[in-house]
Design a protein around this motif. Structure first.
Motif, PDB file in Angstrom:
ATOM      1  N   ASN A  14      57.372  36.520   4.587  1.00 25.30           N
ATOM      2  CA  ASN A  14      57.516  35.952   5.923  1.00 25.30           C
ATOM      3  C   ASN A  14      58.988  35.778   6.249  1.00 25.30           C
ATOM      4  OD1 ASN A  14      54.740  35.609   6.537  1.00 25.30           O
ATOM      5  ND2 ASN A  14      54.693  33.873   5.146  1.00 25.30           N
ATOM      6  N   LEU A  15      59.355  36.127   7.468  1.00 20.95           N
ATOM      7  CA  LEU A  15      60.730  35.960   7.893  1.00 20.95           C
ATOM      8  C   LEU A  15      61.041  34.504   8.201  1.00 20.95           C
ATOM      9  CD1 LEU A  15      61.000  39.110  10.164  1.00 20.95           C
ATOM     10  CD2 LEU A  15      61.706  38.832   7.789  1.00 20.95           C
ATOM     11  N   PHE A  16      60.002  33.720   8.528  1.00 23.22           N
ATOM     12  CA  PHE A  16      60.189  32.297   8.778  1.00 23.22           C
ATOM     13  C   PHE A  16      58.938  31.549   8.366  1.00 23.22           C
ATOM     14  CE2 PHE A  16      59.839  28.452  11.291  1.00 23.22           C
ATOM     15  CZ  PHE A  16      61.081  27.884  11.100  1.00 23.22           C
ATOM     16  N   GLY A  17      59.086  30.528   7.555  1.00 21.88           N
ATOM     17  CA  GLY A  17      57.977  29.647   7.216  1.00 21.88           C
ATOM     18  C   GLY A  17      56.921  30.300   6.352  1.00 21.88           C
ATOM     19  N   THR A  18      55.727  29.766   6.457  1.00 16.83           N
ATOM     20  CA  THR A  18      54.602  30.226   5.659  1.00 16.83           C
ATOM     21  C   THR A  18      53.396  30.403   6.560  1.00 16.83           C
ATOM     22  OG1 THR A  18      53.117  29.669   3.839  1.00 16.83           O
ATOM     23  CG2 THR A  18      54.020  27.834   5.051  1.00 16.83           C
ATOM     24  N   ASP A  19      52.499  31.306   6.197  1.00 16.04           N
ATOM     25  CA  ASP A  19      51.284  31.463   6.983  1.00 16.04           C
ATOM     26  C   ASP A  19      50.104  30.749   6.327  1.00 16.04           C
ATOM     27  OD1 ASP A  19      51.085  33.163   4.876  1.00 16.04           O
ATOM     28  OD2 ASP A  19      50.574  34.933   6.041  1.00 16.04           O
ATOM     29  N   GLY A  20      50.359  30.068   5.246  1.00 20.40           N
ATOM     30  CA  GLY A  20      49.329  29.283   4.570  1.00 20.40           C
ATOM     31  C   GLY A  20      49.551  27.803   4.797  1.00 20.40           C
ATOM     32  N   ILE A  21      48.837  27.010   4.066  1.00 22.16           N
ATOM     33  CA  ILE A  21      49.005  25.563   4.153  1.00 22.16           C
ATOM     34  C   ILE A  21      50.272  25.194   3.411  1.00 22.16           C
ATOM     35  CG2 ILE A  21      48.060  23.343   3.433  1.00 22.16           C
ATOM     36  CD1 ILE A  21      45.282  24.580   3.702  1.00 22.16           C
ATOM     37  N   GLN A  22      51.102  24.403   4.034  1.00 22.15           N
ATOM     38  CA  GLN A  22      52.301  23.912   3.367  1.00 22.15           C
ATOM     39  C   GLN A  22      52.103  22.427   3.109  1.00 22.15           C
ATOM     40  OE1 GLN A  22      55.957  24.641   5.387  1.00 22.15           O
ATOM     41  NE2 GLN A  22      57.186  24.044   3.629  1.00 22.15           N
ATOM     42  N   TRP A  23      52.129  22.056   1.855  1.00 22.29           N
ATOM     43  CA  TRP A  23      51.908  20.675   1.472  1.00 22.29           C
ATOM     44  C   TRP A  23      53.234  19.933   1.408  1.00 22.29           C
ATOM     45  CZ3 TRP A  23      47.052  18.770   0.984  1.00 22.29           C
ATOM     46  CH2 TRP A  23      46.032  19.702   0.930  1.00 22.29           C
ATOM     47  N   ILE A  24      53.218  18.711   1.899  1.00 23.46           N
ATOM     48  CA  ILE A  24      54.399  17.857   1.868  1.00 23.46           C
ATOM     49  C   ILE A  24      53.982  16.523   1.261  1.00 23.46           C
ATOM     50  CG2 ILE A  24      56.075  16.612   3.279  1.00 23.46           C
ATOM     51  CD1 ILE A  24      55.937  18.890   5.253  1.00 23.46           C
ATOM     52  N   ARG A  25      54.752  16.050   0.300  1.00 27.45           N
ATOM     53  CA  ARG A  25      54.473  14.736  -0.276  1.00 27.45           C
ATOM     54  C   ARG A  25      55.027  13.685   0.663  1.00 27.45           C
ATOM     55  NH1 ARG A  25      55.955  17.607  -5.023  1.00 27.45           N
ATOM     56  NH2 ARG A  25      54.198  17.792  -6.426  1.00 27.45           N
ATOM     57  N   ARG A  26      54.190  12.716   1.033  1.00 27.89           N
ATOM     58  CA  ARG A  26      54.626  11.675   1.948  1.00 27.89           C
ATOM     59  C   ARG A  26      53.881  10.388   1.638  1.00 27.89           C
ATOM     60  NH1 ARG A  26      50.347  11.201   5.170  1.00 27.89           N
ATOM     61  NH2 ARG A  26      49.051  13.017   5.481  1.00 27.89           N
ATOM     62  N   PRO A  27      54.487   9.272   1.958  1.00 29.64           N
ATOM     63  CA  PRO A  27      53.788   7.994   1.755  1.00 29.64           C
ATOM     64  C   PRO A  27      52.615   7.868   2.724  1.00 29.64           C
ATOM     65  CG  PRO A  27      56.152   7.665   2.067  1.00 29.64           C
ATOM     66  CD  PRO A  27      55.860   9.096   2.382  1.00 29.64           C
ATOM     67  N   ILE A  28      51.617   7.099   2.353  1.00 34.36           N
ATOM     68  CA  ILE A  28      50.464   6.849   3.212  1.00 34.36           C
ATOM     69  C   ILE A  28      50.947   6.147   4.473  1.00 34.36           C
ATOM     70  CG2 ILE A  28      48.306   5.539   3.408  1.00 34.36           C
ATOM     71  CD1 ILE A  28      47.950   6.023   0.372  1.00 34.36           C
ATOM     72  N   GLY A  29      50.417   6.578   5.622  1.00 31.62           N
ATOM     73  CA  GLY A  29      50.774   5.968   6.902  1.00 31.62           C
ATOM     74  C   GLY A  29      52.009   6.569   7.556  1.00 31.62           C
ATOM     75  N   SER A  30      52.577   7.632   6.983  1.00 26.03           N
ATOM     76  CA  SER A  30      53.788   8.217   7.569  1.00 26.03           C
ATOM     77  C   SER A  30      53.547   9.650   8.035  1.00 26.03           C
ATOM     78  CB  SER A  30      54.933   8.169   6.561  1.00 26.03           C
ATOM     79  OG  SER A  30      54.592   8.924   5.425  1.00 26.03           O
ATOM     80  N   ARG A  31      52.323   9.944   8.417  1.00 22.75           N
ATOM     81  CA  ARG A  31      51.934  11.299   8.791  1.00 22.75           C
ATOM     82  C   ARG A  31      52.792  11.899   9.909  1.00 22.75           C
ATOM     83  NH1 ARG A  31      45.787  12.631  10.025  1.00 22.75           N
ATOM     84  NH2 ARG A  31      45.898  14.449   8.727  1.00 22.75           N
ATOM     85  N   TYR A  32      53.149  11.085  10.902  1.00 23.85           N
ATOM     86  CA  TYR A  32      53.862  11.615  12.065  1.00 23.85           C
ATOM     87  C   TYR A  32      55.368  11.331  12.034  1.00 23.85           C
ATOM     88  CZ  TYR A  32      49.122  12.212  13.620  1.00 23.85           C
ATOM     89  OH  TYR A  32      47.815  12.586  13.696  1.00 23.85           O
ATOM     90  N   ALA A  33      55.877  10.862  10.928  1.00 27.27           N
ATOM     91  CA  ALA A  33      57.322  10.637  10.815  1.00 27.27           C
ATOM     92  C   ALA A  33      58.037  11.990  10.843  1.00 27.27           C
ATOM     93  CB  ALA A  33      57.640   9.887   9.528  1.00 27.27           C
ATOM     94  N   PRO A  34      59.143  12.087  11.591  1.00 32.82           N
ATOM     95  CA  PRO A  34      59.819  13.388  11.758  1.00 32.82           C
ATOM     96  C   PRO A  34      60.229  14.058  10.448  1.00 32.82           C
ATOM     97  CG  PRO A  34      60.740  11.753  13.256  1.00 32.82           C
ATOM     98  CD  PRO A  34      59.779  11.030  12.363  1.00 32.82           C
ATOM     99  N   GLN A  35      60.644  13.304   9.453  1.00 34.33           N
ATOM    100  CA  GLN A  35      61.088  13.927   8.198  1.00 34.33           C
ATOM    101  C   GLN A  35      59.945  14.576   7.429  1.00 34.33           C
ATOM    102  OE1 GLN A  35      61.179  10.627   8.795  1.00 34.33           O
ATOM    103  NE2 GLN A  35      60.938   9.418   6.927  1.00 34.33           N
ATOM    104  N   TYR A  36      58.691  14.299   7.814  1.00 28.92           N
ATOM    105  CA  TYR A  36      57.538  14.899   7.140  1.00 28.92           C
ATOM    106  C   TYR A  36      56.840  15.947   8.004  1.00 28.92           C
ATOM    107  CZ  TYR A  36      58.334  10.977   4.055  1.00 28.92           C
ATOM    108  OH  TYR A  36      58.911  10.079   3.196  1.00 28.92           O
ATOM    109  N   GLN A  37      57.510  16.431   9.037  1.00 27.85           N
ATOM    110  CA  GLN A  37      56.962  17.473   9.904  1.00 27.85           C
ATOM    111  C   GLN A  37      57.573  18.812   9.525  1.00 27.85           C
ATOM    112  OE1 GLN A  37      54.540  16.808  12.320  1.00 27.85           O
ATOM    113  NE2 GLN A  37      54.571  14.844  11.263  1.00 27.85           N
ATOM    114  N   CYS A  38      56.802  19.889   9.657  1.00 22.70           N
ATOM    115  CA  CYS A  38      57.271  21.235   9.357  1.00 22.70           C
ATOM    116  C   CYS A  38      57.578  21.963  10.662  1.00 22.70           C
ATOM    117  CB  CYS A  38      56.217  22.034   8.598  1.00 22.70           C
ATOM    118  SG  CYS A  38      55.859  21.395   6.987  1.00 22.70           S
ATOM    119  N   PRO A  39      58.768  22.554  10.778  1.00 25.20           N
ATOM    120  CA  PRO A  39      59.048  23.336  11.987  1.00 25.20           C
ATOM    121  C   PRO A  39      58.201  24.607  12.010  1.00 25.20           C
ATOM    122  CG  PRO A  39      60.823  23.565  10.392  1.00 25.20           C
ATOM    123  CD  PRO A  39      59.868  22.551   9.833  1.00 25.20           C
TER     124      PRO A  39
END
Length: 179
Positions: free
Chosen positions: A88-113
């Motif tokens: 892929n030239l950018f990103g992934t076409d599969g699921i990208q997992w991110i480790r994050r604390p519970i309750g921080s789903r929409y915090a900007p640092q845990y979002q994928c462009p």
């Protein structure tokens, strides 16, 4: 060590346990295993990743390896191994997992462009033997049995005959389009 593991994960939440292991290892401290790192992250409330290989495929791989334990350099000498890969030239076409604390789903640092329309990719097929690398073949469109047969006939076979002579074994991975 726990602080270093958490700090490494928080610097980049997409890091794998192997990446974290490399970054927290120092000459003065013992090396933590990847499982220990995963457990420490779970205890800290950070979600883990799913295994990349299914249990069925892991068992099949182990069984194949057990059947071929006696292989030496002579048995491998006339084998050709092949597979295809998508880049892929950018990103992934599969699921990208991110480790994050519970309750921080929409915090900007845990979002994928993301990029609209996938960002582009290229699919290539390649092969190798114990003596040399084969050519890479760019696959245009969808890889199906007809494209695969064309690659074998017009790319792999001429390379194999030129590099290995007439006595060689083609080893494929039992993908449905390969069989």
């Amino acid at each position: 060590m726990d602080r270093n593991i958490l700090c490494a994960c928080r610097e980049d939440s997409r890091r794998t346990s192997t990446d974290i292991q490399v970054s927290v290892t120092s000459p003065n401290e013992p090396v933590s295993s990847r499982m220990t790192i995963r457990r420490r992250l779970q205890v800290a409330g950070l979600h883990g990743r799913r295994p990349l290989v299914s249990l069925k495929n892991r068992k099949a791989r182990v069984e194949w390896a057990k059947q071929h334990l006696s292989w030496g350099p002579r048995e491998c000498a006339n084998h050709i191994w092949s597979d295809e890969s998508k880049f892929n030239l950018f990103g992934t076409d599969g699921i990208q997992w991110i480790r994050r604390p519970i309750g921080s789903r929409y915090a900007p640092q845990y979002q994928c462009p993301t990029v609209k329309h996938g960002g582009g990719s290229v699919m290539v097929w390649g092969c190798f033997s114990d003596t040399s690398m084969g050519p890479l073949k760019i696959i245009v469109g969808t890889m199906d049995r007809y494209v695969f047969e064309d690659i074998l006939e017009n790319t792999m076979r001429p390379w194999a005959r030129a590099n290995l002579g007439r006595l060689w074994v083609f080893q494929q991975d039992n993908d449905s389009k390969h069989t």
